[in-house]
Design an enzyme around this catalytic site. Structure first.
Site, mmCIF file in Angstrom:
data_model
loop_
_atom_site.group_PDB
_atom_site.id
_atom_site.type_symbol
_atom_site.label_atom_id
_atom_site.label_comp_id
_atom_site.label_asym_id
_atom_site.label_seq_id
_atom_site.Cartn_x
_atom_site.Cartn_y
_atom_site.Cartn_z
ATOM 1 C CG ASP A 29 11.087 -7.560 -24.742
ATOM 2 O OD1 ASP A 29 11.652 -8.600 -23.658
ATOM 3 O OD2 ASP A 29 11.106 -8.003 -25.777
ATOM 4 C CD GLU A 79 39.563 -10.347 -32.296
ATOM 5 O OE1 GLU A 79 39.691 -8.808 -31.623
ATOM 6 O OE2 GLU A 79 38.835 -11.231 -31.540
ATOM 7 C CB CYS A 111 37.113 -14.533 -34.266
ATOM 8 S SG CYS A 111 36.725 -12.727 -33.134
ATOM 9 C CB THR A 152 28.048 -9.591 -28.468
ATOM 10 O OG1 THR A 152 28.504 -8.267 -29.000
ATOM 11 C CG2 THR A 152 26.686 -10.124 -29.474
ATOM 12 C CB SER A 201 30.403 -7.392 -38.539
ATOM 13 O OG SER A 201 29.833 -7.322 -37.112
ATOM 14 C CG HIS A 233 33.510 -16.726 -35.192
ATOM 15 N ND1 HIS A 233 34.526 -16.348 -33.894
ATOM 16 C CD2 HIS A 233 33.422 -15.218 -35.402
ATOM 17 C CE1 HIS A 233 34.201 -14.903 -33.147
ATOM 18 N NE2 HIS A 233 33.832 -14.588 -33.738
ATOM 19 C CE LYS A 242 21.361 -12.747 -36.488
ATOM 20 N NZ LYS A 242 20.889 -11.570 -37.499
ATOM 21 C CG ASN A 275 32.384 -12.663 -29.067
ATOM 22 O OD1 ASN A 275 33.191 -14.176 -29.182
ATOM 23 N ND2 ASN A 275 32.185 -11.836 -29.931
ATOM 24 C CB SER A 308 36.582 -8.933 -36.957
ATOM 25 O OG SER A 308 35.009 -9.083 -36.975
HETATM 26 N N1 COA Z 1 12.455 -9.719 -28.899
HETATM 27 C C1 COA Z 1 13.200 -11.146 -30.003
HETATM 28 N N2 COA Z 1 14.142 -10.722 -30.550
HETATM 29 C C2 COA Z 1 13.816 -8.981 -31.150
HETATM 30 C C3 COA Z 1 13.785 -8.161 -29.996
HETATM 31 C C4 COA Z 1 12.773 -8.737 -29.206
HETATM 32 N N3 COA Z 1 12.415 -8.035 -28.067
HETATM 33 N N4 COA Z 1 14.079 -6.918 -30.193
HETATM 34 C C5 COA Z 1 15.328 -7.013 -31.113
HETATM 35 N N5 COA Z 1 15.016 -8.352 -31.276
HETATM 36 C C6 COA Z 1 15.641 -9.234 -32.699
HETATM 37 C C7 COA Z 1 16.287 -8.163 -33.569
HETATM 38 O O1 COA Z 1 15.399 -8.257 -34.606
HETATM 39 C C8 COA Z 1 17.517 -8.527 -34.245
HETATM 40 O O2 COA Z 1 17.186 -10.034 -34.792
HETATM 41 P P1 COA Z 1 17.514 -10.244 -36.251
HETATM 42 O O3 COA Z 1 19.191 -10.124 -36.218
HETATM 43 O O4 COA Z 1 17.451 -11.768 -36.675
HETATM 44 O O5 COA Z 1 16.794 -9.604 -37.495
HETATM 45 C C9 COA Z 1 18.477 -9.146 -32.844
HETATM 46 O O6 COA Z 1 17.133 -8.911 -31.577
HETATM 47 C C10 COA Z 1 19.296 -8.099 -32.541
HETATM 48 O O7 COA Z 1 18.529 -6.455 -32.519
HETATM 49 P P2 COA Z 1 19.626 -5.487 -33.481
HETATM 50 O O8 COA Z 1 18.277 -4.603 -33.148
HETATM 51 O O9 COA Z 1 19.774 -6.082 -34.776
HETATM 52 O O10 COA Z 1 19.705 -5.166 -32.331
HETATM 53 P P3 COA Z 1 21.507 -3.999 -32.332
HETATM 54 O O11 COA Z 1 21.243 -3.182 -33.495
HETATM 55 O O12 COA Z 1 21.606 -3.409 -30.500
HETATM 56 O O13 COA Z 1 22.797 -5.036 -32.926
HETATM 57 C C11 COA Z 1 24.743 -6.783 -32.599
HETATM 58 C C12 COA Z 1 23.045 -6.303 -32.211
HETATM 59 C C13 COA Z 1 25.155 -8.220 -32.375
HETATM 60 C C14 COA Z 1 24.682 -6.339 -34.287
HETATM 61 C C15 COA Z 1 25.010 -6.108 -31.826
HETATM 62 O O14 COA Z 1 24.974 -5.863 -30.304
HETATM 63 C C16 COA Z 1 26.800 -6.326 -32.453
HETATM 64 O O15 COA Z 1 27.296 -4.897 -32.994
HETATM 65 N N6 COA Z 1 27.586 -7.028 -31.377
HETATM 66 C C17 COA Z 1 28.573 -7.194 -32.392
HETATM 67 C C18 COA Z 1 29.206 -8.066 -33.410
HETATM 68 C C19 COA Z 1 30.864 -9.214 -33.391
HETATM 69 O O16 COA Z 1 30.540 -9.160 -32.403
HETATM 70 N N7 COA Z 1 30.638 -8.746 -34.648
HETATM 71 C C20 COA Z 1 32.203 -9.288 -35.070
HETATM 72 C C21 COA Z 1 31.182 -10.289 -35.766
HETATM 73 S S1 COA Z 1 32.001 -11.714 -35.506
#
Ligand code: COA
Length: 390
Positions: A29, A79, A111, A152, A201, A233, A242, A275, A308
């Protein structure tokens, strides 16, 4: 002594994808990417750009002849390094024509690298007030096609001149930092994509923010009311919000509204680039300064850096009287306007195109890349860099 950011610029590659189209291609979605994660477009880096060229292109946009004569320290946070021995800073030093009596080094801590660079630069300027330091944060974020982190990714670089009596942001002397050995995100030397425990993370990012915020308050007696805005960041633009929300109960409704309104403007550029790891916090700062017409000299901005692994730091800056004139807003708006959208199929093709690692020589077509500084090929294990303006 008043030390801080005198100039700040960024560069991002000329191609990008639309996140709604990426969501559709992945059967997700689109609201998850645009609202849940908070990303609208993602920069796609061609094989003719790497961390060195992105940084050099960012710096090229802000440095003048006097800077080239006065910079005596080039600090490169990344990095996405291209060599385990030679620093990326040495290439940039040459590509830009900085005078030779200079130190040039690379710093690594995910980062957080560019923030470490700024703190090191501050110490250098305190000892040598006439010097200028070029601090670079440059990265290509790669998690892999169809990975959970794919949404990301991004690419780009930020370049900053740190000096005494800066025109943009004076950096505060108080700073709170934290190190803790955790495995939330890492990239072993044999892999060109990162490994990440996404949920962990996110949790650690917030924990590091709360820890450094508490330390900072006890060092300074400041409260949330002392901050006009906060920049974070931003691995994706929902992340900073958040964290910031966690301290909202310390302020009034007015504090919450003020910080939220500024936050939206601090995420505009990051939403459209993705990112960029080390440069991400500073891209957010540029986004705030160039899109927020309500900011005034004397406003205090909180800055949260997170790398990280992990190291976090909370510090502050105060806007200087000439900050607006010192920004490169028109250049940056042009950079966005001139970008070209590519299809998801084309992005996948570009993503898979990498430089050979087996000693094969290769020449690249740099005419298809509008950037001034490009990787022109590889020969005998050496990357060939070209500055088209020379
Ligand atoms: N409409 C609106 N929001 C939606 C949605 C929809 N249809 N479906 C999911 N979401 C929201 C979720 O509720 C969640 O929100 P929340 O975090 O506020 O609870 C968000 O979208 C992400 O959904 P989630 O299921 O947690 O996504 P994911 O399992 O695919 O993981 C990350 C998302 C960001 C954790 C993943 O992309 C990742 O690991 N990225 C790298 C992280 C990173 O950069 N780390 C370094 C730290 S600095």
């Amino acid at each position: 002594m008043n030390i801080g950011i005198d100039k700040i610029g960024f560069y991002t590659p000329h191609t990008f994808i639309d996140m709604v189209k990426l969501a559709e291609a992945r059967g997700v979605d689109p609201a998850k990417y645009t609202i849940g994660i908070g990303q609208e477009q993602m920069a796609v880096s061609p094989v003719t750009q790497d961390a060195v060229t992105l940084a050099a292109n960012a710096a090229l946009r802000i440095l003048d002849k006097e800077d080239l004569k006065k910079i005596d320290f080039v600090i490169f946070g990344t990095e996405s390094g291209i060599d385990s021995s030679k620093s990326a800073a040495v290439y940039v030093h040459d590509l830009l024509g900085i005078q030779s009596s200079a130190r040039s080094i690379e710093i690594k801590q995910a980062c957080y690298g560019a923030t470490a660079g700024i703190q090191l630069a501050k110490g250098h300027i305190a000892l040598h007030p006439e010097s200028r330091v070029l601090v670079l944060g440059s990265d290509i974020s790669r998690y892999g096609l169809r990975s959970s982190g794919e949404v990301t990714q991004g690419a780009g670089a930020v370049a900053m001149v740190i000096s005494a009596n800066p025109r943009i942001l004076s950096l505060g002397d108080q700073s709170a930092y934290l190190t803790n050995d955790i495995m939330d995100f890492w990239r072993p030397t044999y892999s060109d994509t990162a490994y990440v425990d996404g949920k962990f993370s996110n949790e650690q990012y917030i924990a590091f923010f709360l820890n450094t915020w508490e330390q900072f308050k006890s060092q300074t007696d400041m409260t949330i009311a002392d901050f006009e805005a906060m920049c974070f960041h931003l691995p994706y633009t929902k992340m900073g919000m958040k964290a910031m929300r966690e301290i909202f109960d310390e302020g009034t409704e007015e504090d919450q509204k003020r910080l939220t309104d500024h936050y939206q403007l601090s995420t505009i550029y990051n939403k459209n680039v993705g990112n960029i790891y080390t440069g991400s916090l500073y891209l957010s700062l540029i986004s705030l300064l160039e899109n927020d017409t309500s900011l005034k000299a004397g406003n205090r901005i909180g800055l949260f850096s997170y790398g990280s692994g992990a190291v976090g730091e909370f510090f502050t800056g105060t806007l200087q009287p000439e900050f607006r004139e010192a920004l490169a807003e028109a250049e940056h708006k042009n950079l966005f306007a001139e970008r070209e959208e590519v299809s998801i199929e084309k992005y996948e093709e570009i993503f898979s195109e990498v430089l050979p690692v087996d000693g094969t020589n290769l020449q690249l077509d740099i005419e298809s890349d509008p950037a001034t500084i490009c990787v022109a090929g590889i020969e005998e294990h050496k990357r060939l860099y070209v500055n088209k303006s020379r």
